[in-house]
Design an enzyme around this catalytic site. Structure first.
Site, short mmCIF file in Angstrom:
data_model
loop_
_atom_site.label_atom_id
_atom_site.label_comp_id
_atom_site.label_asym_id
_atom_site.label_seq_id
_atom_site.Cartn_x
_atom_site.Cartn_y
_atom_site.Cartn_z
N ARG A 61 -0.53 8.74 1.69
CA ARG A 61 -1.79 9.07 1.28
C ARG A 61 -2.07 10.62 1.32
O ARG A 61 -2.90 11.00 0.59
CB ARG A 61 -2.50 8.29 2.52
CG ARG A 61 -4.07 8.11 2.19
CD ARG A 61 -4.81 7.40 3.33
NE ARG A 61 -4.36 6.14 3.34
CZ ARG A 61 -4.88 5.14 4.12
NH1 ARG A 61 -5.42 5.45 5.16
NH2 ARG A 61 -4.87 3.74 3.91
N GLU B 241 0.85 -1.15 0.02
CA GLU B 241 0.11 -0.02 0.13
C GLU B 241 0.74 1.20 0.01
O GLU B 241 2.08 1.09 0.37
CB GLU B 241 -0.88 -0.07 1.27
CG GLU B 241 -1.85 -1.07 1.21
CD GLU B 241 -2.90 -1.14 2.28
OE1 GLU B 241 -2.87 -0.38 3.14
OE2 GLU B 241 -3.64 -2.28 2.45
N ARG C 30 -1.16 9.01 8.87
CA ARG C 30 -0.93 7.77 9.19
C ARG C 30 -0.47 6.90 8.03
O ARG C 30 -1.14 7.34 6.83
CB ARG C 30 -2.27 7.15 9.76
CG ARG C 30 -2.08 5.62 9.97
CD ARG C 30 -3.32 5.22 10.46
NE ARG C 30 -4.59 5.44 9.90
CZ ARG C 30 -4.76 4.61 8.79
NH1 ARG C 30 -4.16 3.68 8.40
NH2 ARG C 30 -6.10 4.59 8.02
N HIS D 25 -8.86 10.05 2.66
CA HIS D 25 -8.41 8.81 1.91
C HIS D 25 -8.57 9.45 0.32
O HIS D 25 -9.60 10.02 0.11
CB HIS D 25 -9.20 7.64 2.20
CG HIS D 25 -8.77 6.53 1.51
ND1 HIS D 25 -8.52 6.17 0.28
CD2 HIS D 25 -8.24 5.26 2.19
CE1 HIS D 25 -7.91 4.84 -0.05
NE2 HIS D 25 -7.61 4.57 1.11
N HIS E 29 -11.20 10.24 6.44
CA HIS E 29 -11.16 8.90 6.69
C HIS E 29 -10.54 8.67 7.95
O HIS E 29 -10.87 7.60 8.62
CB HIS E 29 -9.95 8.25 5.51
CG HIS E 29 -9.63 7.02 5.52
ND1 HIS E 29 -10.67 5.97 5.41
CD2 HIS E 29 -8.60 6.24 6.05
CE1 HIS E 29 -10.17 4.62 5.46
NE2 HIS E 29 -8.93 4.80 5.73
C1 SIN Z 1 -7.31 1.16 2.48
O1 SIN Z 1 -7.57 0.03 2.57
O2 SIN Z 1 -6.92 1.99 1.58
C2 SIN Z 1 -7.47 1.89 3.90
C3 SIN Z 1 -6.68 1.15 4.76
C4 SIN Z 1 -6.23 2.12 5.88
O3 SIN Z 1 -6.90 3.14 6.11
O4 SIN Z 1 -5.14 2.18 6.32
#
Ligand code: SIN
Length: 555
Positions: free
Chosen positions: A286, A129, A380, A244, A345
């Site tokens: 993010r 991610e 985060r 997000h 988010h």
């Molecule tokens: C996501 O799946 O993009 C969110 C995961 C997260 O908030 O860390």
């Protein structure tokens, strides 16, 4: 009303039924000798933010446990990715605890029966991610990890005989002789009950409902942070609301948005603008991707950005629950790019806690999104949230079992009373006095004796008014003018709902607005004081990151 027998003589009263609260209760009940613990939640388990979490749990597991490509991972790498995402405001000590103890908590969850996705060899599959230098995220059902974590912990709690109470709303902390001594609740039939306990742990999640467009459930109204503020516990970093970047921009405009997990970008999904061009590194942290998406939406004629998932092989099978929700929103993921927009988010800040989750109010503990443990800083890292709940809830219970009863100067609390700045490398703190600055000048916060005067509109109208003020004034991009406008609206709403406690039968909807207004005012105060851009806090009038602002604003 007197509490029922199951809620008397508690060692540990947990407020909140997500990963943090349940992890604490399970550990407390499993200890030898165990603690008498109970969990009280405002809604059913499938309404917790944990249930809704998608991506997974980031942890550096052993080579023999995972299907690992050719690279290797390390705790140091997870540490440095977390620090980099946090944009200079993480507490290094707390992050070391998180990444060091995380793997053990993941194994423990698996031992309780959590099913994480496995590859052909039978080992756990890892996803990558944004902000992670390697794939290190274990997941379940593609992107249905939160539901599996919640299911597992509820089952473990029930098996251990933990009392679970749903649909009770926590109104306020009970403070006696400088200690948190319990919580006042409004029960499902609107009766007020005081539940006493030797220790109270807040795992009440975040405050996504501050905004009209959010990935959070309707219940995420900042209740724990607001109660802590009212009780005088130190709160920090609340100006860092994480947006997000890829919430589905389709379906009903009311209610939470479908989150399109970052795991999709890890599997090759691309962000495209109206010309079909890519415009950002999809795997950047993010805050950077969200700001870039917001910017591209603002500057494009039609105001659209898309997630192109054509490169994600087997999307509908591997991410079945997500595919289903996308279809329900009227988009065919097999044929179309998915329209996306940023959505509120995650609350990176919260109630300040030492490395064991102890707050500045003795007897009060926090874990998960409600906490400011210092592991997230200004932004985060993806999939560190479930992890934080598990790690710090476990530490809180271990500390209670060991007889700890008040906070230590560790983690983010280390600098709180430090005589000199930069003591021991901790981030400096600056205290904010919570009198909001508005367009018309400073305004006194409402006192508890002020008369309660409601506007003519309904409670839902007021919630929408608050959310609009936050979206317009304290969104992905803010400035002095927008913040002052929002502060003006919030002062009025805060005044109207600030004394809702006098009439708790005004109901949960009013009490939620009281809490949202409390957290909103704190977020605005932090955002006004932070005259720079950093992580999730971006100011168009102060676009640079400043060394002088390498501090935590404490309220
Ligand atoms: C996501 O799946 O993009 C969110 C995961 C997260 O908030 O860390």
């Amino acid at each position: 009303m007197q509490p029922p027998d199951a809620l008397r003589n508690l060692d540990l009263l947990v407020v909140g039924g997500g990963v943090a609260g349940l992890s604490a209760a399970v550990r407390a009940a499993a200890a030898e000798p165990g603690l008498r613990a109970a969990v009280v939640a405002k809604a059913a388990a499938d309404h917790s933010a944990t249930w809704w979490a998608q991506g997974g749990v980031a942890a550096v597991l052993a080579e023999r446990e995972v299907e690992r490509p050719s690279f290797t991972d390390s705790v140091e790498s997870h540490l440095s990715d977390t620090l980099a995402a946090g944009a200079g405001l993480c507490d290094g000590e707390a992050v070391r605890v998180l990444v060091g103890e995380g793997p053990q908590r993941v194994r423990e969850l698996a031992s309780f029966g959590a099913h994480f996705d496995r590859g052909a060899s039978g080992r756990w599959l890892l996803a990558r991610e944004g902000g992670h230098s390697v794939a290190r995220v274990v997941h379940s059902g593609g992107a249905a990890t939160g539901a599996e974590v919640e299911r597992t912990l509820v089952a473990a709690a029930v098996a251990l005989g933990v009392t679970l109470v749903e649909n009770w709303f926590a109104v306020d902390l009970i403070v006696r002789a400088g200690r948190c001594a319990g919580v006042t609740f409004l029960t499902a039939d609107a009766t007020t009950v005081e539940v006493g306990a030797r220790h109270v742990l807040l795992g009440t999640g975040g405050a996504g409902q501050l905004y009209p467009v959010t990935t959070n459930p309707l219940q995420s109204t900042g209740d724990g942070i607001a109660m802590a503020l009212r009780a005088g516990a130190a709160v920090a970093d609340v100006e860092f609301v994480q947006f997000h970047p890829t919430a589905l921009d389709a379906g009903s405009p009311d209610g939470p948005r479908v989150l399109l997990s970052e795991a999709l970008r890890g599997e090759g999904a691309l962000l495209r603008d109206e010309a079909g061009e890519r415009f950002v590194d999809e795997m950047a942290p993010r805050d950077i991707v969200a700001a870039s998406v917001a910017d591209r939406i603002r500057s494009s004629a039609g105001g659209h950005v898309w997630l192109d998932i054509s490169g994600v092989s087997g999307f509908s099978a591997r991410f079945a629950s997500l595919a289903e929700r996308v279809r329900q929103a009227g988009v065919d993921p097999d044929r179309e790019w998915l329209p996306v927009a940023p959505a509120a988010h995650y609350m990176c800040g919260g109630v300040m806690a030492d490395l064991d989750g102890a707050t500045t109010l003795p007897g009060l503990w926090v874990a998960g999104e409600t906490a400011c443990s210092g592991v997230h800083g200004a932004n985060r890292l993806a999939s560190n949230s479930l992890l934080e709940g598990m790690v710090f809830a476990a530490r809180a219970v271990e500390a209670i079992l060991a007889g700890k009863s008040s906070p230590d100067p560790t983690g983010v609390l280390r600098a709180l009373n430090a005589p000199a700045p930069d003591d021991g490398g901790a981030i400096r703190v600056k205290r904010l006095h919570r009198s909001a600055e508005t367009a018309t000048g400073p305004v006194e916060r409402p006192s508890s004796t002020a008369p309660c005067e409601r506007s003519a509109g309904t409670v839902s109208d007021d919630r929408r008014r608050l959310q609009k003020a936050m979206a317009d004034g304290v969104g992905v991009l803010r400035d002095a003018g927008s913040l002052a406008e929002a502060a003006g609206v919030l002062d009025v709403i805060g005044h109207q709902y600030g004394c809702a406690h006098k009439d708790v039968t005004s109901g949960v909807a009013s009490l939620e607005i009281r809490n949202l207004a409390e957290v909103a005012s704190a977020a605005i105060a932090g955002a006004q004081a932070r005259t720079e851009s950093r992580g999730g806090h971006r100011r168009s009038d102060f676009p640079s990151t400043l060394d002088a602002m390498s501090c935590r604003f404490v309220q």
